[in-house]
Design a protein around this motif. Structure first.
Motif, PDB file in Angstrom:
ATOM      1  N   GLU A 118     -12.548   0.312  -0.533  1.00 40.92           N
ATOM      2  CA  GLU A 118     -11.116   0.579  -0.493  1.00 40.92           C
ATOM      3  C   GLU A 118     -10.563   0.381   0.918  1.00 40.92           C
ATOM      4  O   GLU A 118      -9.478  -0.182   1.106  1.00 40.92           O
ATOM      5  CB  GLU A 118     -10.846   2.014  -0.974  1.00 40.92           C
ATOM      6  CG  GLU A 118     -11.167   2.228  -2.451  1.00 40.92           C
ATOM      7  CD  GLU A 118     -11.023   3.686  -2.868  1.00 40.92           C
ATOM      8  OE1 GLU A 118     -10.784   4.525  -1.966  1.00 40.92           O
ATOM      9  OE2 GLU A 118     -11.143   3.967  -4.068  1.00 40.92           O
ATOM     10  N   ARG A 121     -10.307  -3.380   1.725  1.00 42.28           N
ATOM     11  CA  ARG A 121      -9.207  -4.028   0.990  1.00 42.28           C
ATOM     12  C   ARG A 121      -7.845  -3.622   1.551  1.00 42.28           C
ATOM     13  O   ARG A 121      -6.869  -4.360   1.416  1.00 42.28           O
ATOM     14  CB  ARG A 121      -9.298  -3.673  -0.493  1.00 42.28           C
ATOM     15  CG  ARG A 121     -10.514  -4.298  -1.182  1.00 42.28           C
ATOM     16  CD  ARG A 121     -10.419  -4.205  -2.700  1.00 42.28           C
ATOM     17  NE  ARG A 121     -11.570  -4.824  -3.341  1.00 42.28           N
ATOM     18  CZ  ARG A 121     -12.592  -4.150  -3.859  1.00 42.28           C
ATOM     19  NH1 ARG A 121     -12.600  -2.824  -3.827  1.00 42.28           N
ATOM     20  NH2 ARG A 121     -13.606  -4.789  -4.413  1.00 42.28           N
ATOM     21  N   VAL A 153     -17.343  -6.599   1.198  1.00 46.74           N
ATOM     22  CA  VAL A 153     -16.191  -6.791   0.315  1.00 46.74           C
ATOM     23  C   VAL A 153     -15.615  -8.165   0.624  1.00 46.74           C
ATOM     24  O   VAL A 153     -15.211  -8.436   1.762  1.00 46.74           O
ATOM     25  CB  VAL A 153     -15.119  -5.700   0.543  1.00 46.74           C
ATOM     26  CG1 VAL A 153     -13.938  -5.932  -0.391  1.00 46.74           C
ATOM     27  CG2 VAL A 153     -15.710  -4.318   0.334  1.00 46.74           C
ATOM     28  N   ASP A 154     -15.597  -9.025  -0.384  1.00 46.51           N
ATOM     29  CA  ASP A 154     -15.092 -10.388  -0.208  1.00 46.51           C
ATOM     30  C   ASP A 154     -15.774 -11.094   0.966  1.00 46.51           C
ATOM     31  O   ASP A 154     -15.128 -11.802   1.767  1.00 46.51           O
ATOM     32  CB  ASP A 154     -13.576 -10.373   0.008  1.00 46.51           C
ATOM     33  CG  ASP A 154     -12.832  -9.772  -1.174  1.00 46.51           C
ATOM     34  OD1 ASP A 154     -13.320  -9.926  -2.318  1.00 46.51           O
ATOM     35  OD2 ASP A 154     -11.781  -9.142  -0.953  1.00 46.51           O
TER      36      ASP A 154
END
Length: 271
Positions: A118, A121, A153-154
């Motif tokens: 979270e 992002r 993340v990504d």
């Protein structure tokens, strides 16, 4: 006690990590530059290492103040000797800013993974600073910290791990190549040179409001030799020298005065 006698606004050699007294020496500035690069470019892990008393805490504080605001939160572990499951629970609580009943290693890892996802992002990058890392005795704790670096993340790592500790940490990491290889930056704080010792003393006296020279220039080589250029030792010796110089109503402090004070200091508090 001695501030008015020496015409100082405050004590110049207190041991607290006060950013006002930060001396931008070459090793300190180099460490901040390299570590800031690693964190702001979202590298997995970095190392700040140095002998006891070389100013790692103050450098760490200056680093945090210099970081891009997007590098948040900065989770600071100052007591890393806790068992692995407690360490993971502590990290989860600090990241989420909550206090929970420990739910075991698995539950803590899930909380950390969810938070990092979270946070990333949302455009932020978590920084995990483990202070006094040389005190960690459980290999499992180091392994758990390494595994946290796998959370991405990504394609971006969810956090940067900054290990801070004394030089005893270096051989420990060599025995853990899987973690050692993840350290993109290693920065070593060394003691001051003789020139830096003089500049350090002058800087702290100037910040404290000194209006005239207190330590004689020829005293600096002696000070460097007695303290080996270690900031904590310099602070302790200079503070006591100012106190005794005040008691003896001296106008300046020379090499012989520092030698006398050092002998008394060693006799009372052996290294």
């Amino acid at each position: 006690m001695y501030e008015a006698y020496w015409q100082l606004n405050q004590k110049p050699f207190e041991g607290a990590a006060d950013p006002r007294f930060y001396y931008p020496g070459e090793p300190q500035q180099a460490a901040i530059l390299k570590l800031r690069y690693a964190i702001e470019n979202r590298r997995g892990a970095a190392l700040l290492c140095g002998p006891s008393g070389t100013g790692k805490t103050l450098v760490g504080g200056m680093l945090r103040a210099a970081l891009d605001p997007a590098c948040s939160p900065v989770v600071h572990v100052v007591f890393p000797q806790m068992p692995t499951f407690e360490l993971l629970c502590y990290l989860a609580d600090e990241m989420e800013q909550t206090t929970t009943t420990p739910a075991g290693t698995h539950g803590s890892i899930r909380r950390i993974e969810r938070f990092l996802a979270e946070n990333t992002r949302d455009g932020r990058h978590t920084v995990l600073v483990v202070d006094e890392a040389h005190l960690i005795r459980e290999v499992e704790s180091f392994e758990a910290l390494r595994l946290l670096l796998n959370f991405e993340v990504d394609g971006q790592p969810g956090l940067t791990l900054l290990l801070v500790g004394q030089t005893a940490l270096l051989p420990m990491l060599q025995r853990m190549p899987a973690l050692d290889e993840r350290l993109s930056v290693k920065s070593l704080l060394r003691p001051f040179t003789e020139r830096e010792t003089g500049e350090y003393v002058a800087h702290r006296l100037n910040v404290a409001g000194a209006k005239t020279a207190i330590f004689e220039p020829r005293a600096m080589p002696t000070l460097h030799g007695l303290t080996q250029g270690v900031p904590r030792r310099i602070n302790r010796l200079c503070d006591l020298a100012l106190l005794i110089g005040f008691a003896e109503e001296r106008k300046t402090l020379g090499a012989e005065h520092l030698e006398s004070v050092a002998q008394e200091l060693v006799a009372v508090t052996p290294e």
